[in-house]
Design a protein around this motif. Structure first.
Motif, mmCIF file in Angstrom:
data_model
loop_
_atom_site.group_PDB
_atom_site.id
_atom_site.type_symbol
_atom_site.label_atom_id
_atom_site.label_comp_id
_atom_site.label_asym_id
_atom_site.label_seq_id
_atom_site.Cartn_x
_atom_site.Cartn_y
_atom_site.Cartn_z
ATOM 1 N N GLY A 1 28.046 30.892 46.329
ATOM 2 C CA GLY A 1 26.915 31.638 45.786
ATOM 3 C C GLY A 1 27.197 33.113 45.566
ATOM 4 O O GLY A 1 26.872 33.667 44.512
ATOM 5 N N SER A 2 27.816 33.756 46.546
ATOM 6 C CA SER A 2 28.102 35.188 46.419
ATOM 7 C C SER A 2 29.112 35.446 45.306
ATOM 8 O O SER A 2 29.009 36.419 44.557
ATOM 9 N N TYR A 3 30.109 34.594 45.213
ATOM 10 C CA TYR A 3 31.139 34.731 44.173
ATOM 11 C C TYR A 3 30.512 34.533 42.796
ATOM 12 O O TYR A 3 30.786 35.293 41.854
ATOM 13 N N LYS A 4 29.643 33.521 42.686
ATOM 14 C CA LYS A 4 28.981 33.262 41.403
ATOM 15 C C LYS A 4 28.071 34.419 41.025
ATOM 16 O O LYS A 4 27.986 34.799 39.851
ATOM 17 N N LEU A 5 27.395 34.996 42.007
ATOM 18 C CA LEU A 5 26.536 36.150 41.763
ATOM 19 C C LEU A 5 27.331 37.289 41.142
ATOM 20 O O LEU A 5 26.914 37.896 40.148
ATOM 21 N N THR A 6 28.489 37.569 41.713
ATOM 22 C CA THR A 6 29.332 38.657 41.214
ATOM 23 C C THR A 6 29.842 38.369 39.808
ATOM 24 O O THR A 6 29.790 39.227 38.918
ATOM 25 N N LYS A 7 30.344 37.157 39.598
ATOM 26 C CA LYS A 7 30.916 36.825 38.295
ATOM 27 C C LYS A 7 29.831 36.690 37.218
ATOM 28 O O LYS A 7 30.077 36.984 36.037
ATOM 29 N N ALA A 8 28.637 36.267 37.606
ATOM 30 C CA ALA A 8 27.532 36.213 36.642
ATOM 31 C C ALA A 8 27.149 37.612 36.192
ATOM 32 O O ALA A 8 26.864 37.853 35.008
ATOM 33 N N ALA A 9 27.148 38.544 37.132
ATOM 34 C CA ALA A 9 26.871 39.937 36.774
ATOM 35 C C ALA A 9 27.955 40.475 35.843
ATOM 36 O O ALA A 9 27.661 41.208 34.893
ATOM 37 N N LEU B 1 33.385 48.076 34.741
ATOM 38 C CA LEU B 1 32.606 48.972 33.885
ATOM 39 C C LEU B 1 33.241 50.358 33.839
ATOM 40 O O LEU B 1 33.354 50.964 32.762
ATOM 41 N N ARG B 2 33.656 50.845 34.996
ATOM 42 C CA ARG B 2 34.293 52.166 35.056
ATOM 43 C C ARG B 2 35.549 52.194 34.178
ATOM 44 O O ARG B 2 35.791 53.158 33.443
ATOM 45 N N MET B 3 36.343 51.150 34.253
ATOM 46 C CA MET B 3 37.567 51.070 33.441
ATOM 47 C C MET B 3 37.221 51.024 31.952
ATOM 48 O O MET B 3 37.827 51.722 31.132
ATOM 49 N N THR B 4 36.237 50.224 31.605
ATOM 50 C CA THR B 4 35.868 50.085 30.192
ATOM 51 C C THR B 4 35.317 51.389 29.639
ATOM 52 O O THR B 4 35.668 51.809 28.528
ATOM 53 N N ALA C 1 27.271 39.067 32.335
ATOM 54 C CA ALA C 1 26.135 39.740 31.699
ATOM 55 C C ALA C 1 26.534 41.123 31.210
ATOM 56 O O ALA C 1 26.183 41.541 30.102
ATOM 57 N N MET C 2 27.298 41.840 32.041
ATOM 58 C CA MET C 2 27.766 43.163 31.650
ATOM 59 C C MET C 2 28.695 43.077 30.440
ATOM 60 O O MET C 2 28.600 43.899 29.505
ATOM 61 N N SER C 3 29.574 42.092 30.443
ATOM 62 C CA SER C 3 30.533 41.934 29.345
ATOM 63 C C SER C 3 29.830 41.678 28.024
ATOM 64 O O SER C 3 30.202 42.234 26.982
ATOM 65 N N GLN C 4 28.807 40.829 28.051
ATOM 66 C CA GLN C 4 28.070 40.523 26.821
ATOM 67 C C GLN C 4 27.329 41.744 26.292
ATOM 68 O O GLN C 4 27.299 41.992 25.085
ATOM 69 N N THR C 5 26.755 42.524 27.210
ATOM 70 C CA THR C 5 26.065 43.743 26.790
ATOM 71 C C THR C 5 27.050 44.760 26.232
ATOM 72 O O THR C 5 26.771 45.418 25.213
ATOM 73 N N LEU C 6 28.212 44.888 26.862
ATOM 74 C CA LEU C 6 29.234 45.802 26.358
ATOM 75 C C LEU C 6 29.708 45.382 24.973
ATOM 76 O O LEU C 6 29.986 46.235 24.121
ATOM 77 N N ARG D 1 28.369 43.676 48.343
ATOM 78 C CA ARG D 1 28.405 45.027 47.779
ATOM 79 C C ARG D 1 29.825 45.426 47.403
ATOM 80 O O ARG D 1 30.068 46.000 46.340
ATOM 81 N N SER D 2 30.769 45.140 48.275
ATOM 82 C CA SER D 2 32.162 45.485 48.026
ATOM 83 C C SER D 2 32.697 44.747 46.806
ATOM 84 O O SER D 2 33.417 45.320 45.978
ATOM 85 N N SER D 3 32.330 43.474 46.685
ATOM 86 C CA SER D 3 32.784 42.680 45.546
ATOM 87 C C SER D 3 32.183 43.184 44.238
ATOM 88 O O SER D 3 32.864 43.292 43.217
ATOM 89 N N LEU D 4 30.898 43.504 44.257
ATOM 90 C CA LEU D 4 30.254 44.042 43.058
ATOM 91 C C LEU D 4 30.869 45.382 42.661
ATOM 92 O O LEU D 4 31.068 45.664 41.475
#
Length: 261
Positions: free
Chosen positions: A155-163, A122-125, A166-171, A111-114
């Motif tokens: 796994g946890s690191y990949k989860l965060t970076k994958a998110a 996202l907040r910065m962008t 995905a966010m970057s592509q949508t932005l 949660r902290s990493s996300l």
């Protein structure tokens, strides 16, 4: 011409510390940019700002926690009031999550990493979008080669970076109509002091030298070496510049050929 890639542009860099953030600031300044440095630790900002100024650049330090809305708004206000524009935002800040296997991982660390890496980016962008739209500017997200493998404990690191990806592509899709580009840089291992220390720890554990750890790791890449911080930073500078004016929604791997995309 490369020295003027960011001439007269204002670049905001989050997560500035002694590693990649420092190199991004220095390479952006060397390319002609005015650099705004943001991180929670003011002493680190001042150290890097002094280096930027030592090579003839201009730097503004704004201590900021990107998980805090008021702090981010203050960063935007200080930047625009001081320089009148924002041409590029580099979201480099991140928080390392649990390095345990997913079957017994620490949810709070995830949660902290996300919150820092994804929602902070996202907040910065969101906050800088009006200024970036006015300048037809660029956002560069610092991601990781962890997306290219599924090694144990990552796994946890990949989860965060994958998110984050995905966010970057949508932005990129959402902000394209405003003329704002959004791209990602995926570094491999970066040969920083932190990695040198880590390789030393591994060497001690297995009774070999740090040089042997480096050689074994680098042997997995086509160039048989690891990227230097400045090499990753130069890829960021390129994507932030007008030379990448038709590039958006893309990922640029900088790993000396360890993984092919």
């Amino acid at each position: 011409m490369s020295a003027a890639l960011l001439d007269k542009k204002v670049v905001v860099v989050s997560g500035v510390g002694p590693g990649l953030g420092r190199s991004i600031c220095l390479e952006a300044a060397a390319a002609g940019a005015t650099v705004v440095l943001a991180a929670r630790t003011e002493s680190r900002l001042l150290e890097v700002a002094a280096e930027v100024e030592a090579i003839g650049g201009t730097a503004l330090c704004v201590p900021a926690d990107i998980t805090d809305e008021a702090a981010v708004q203050n960063l935007v206000t200080r930047t625009v009031e001081t320089f009148g524009r924002v041409d590029a935002l580099v979201n480099n800040a991140f928080s390392m999550p649990s390095m345990k296997p997913l079957e017994r991982t620490d949810y709070e660390q995830i949660r902290s990493s996300l919150d820092m890496t994804v929602l902070g980016g996202l907040r910065m962008t969101q906050a800088f979008t009006p200024a970036l739209a006015e300048a037809k500017g660029s956002v560069v997200m610092i991601n990781s080669m962890v997306l290219r493998h599924s090694e144990p404990r990552y796994g946890s690191y990949k989860l965060t970076k994958a998110a984050l990806l995905a966010m970057s592509q949508t932005l990129a899709t959402e902000l394209g109509s405003k003329g704002v580009r959004v791209n990602s840089v995926l570094p491999g291992y970066i040969w920083t002091d932190q990695l040198k220390w880590y390789f030393g720890e591994i060497a001690g554990k297995y009774g070999i030298t740090a040089e042997q750890v480096y050689a074994q790791t680098a042997a997995k890449s086509d160039l048989a070496r690891l990227p230097e911080p400045a090499e990753v930073a130069k890829a960021v500078v390129f994507l932030a510049s007008d030379w990448a004016s038709a590039i958006t929604g893309q990922t640029l791997d900088v790993n000396c050929g360890e993984y092919h995309n």
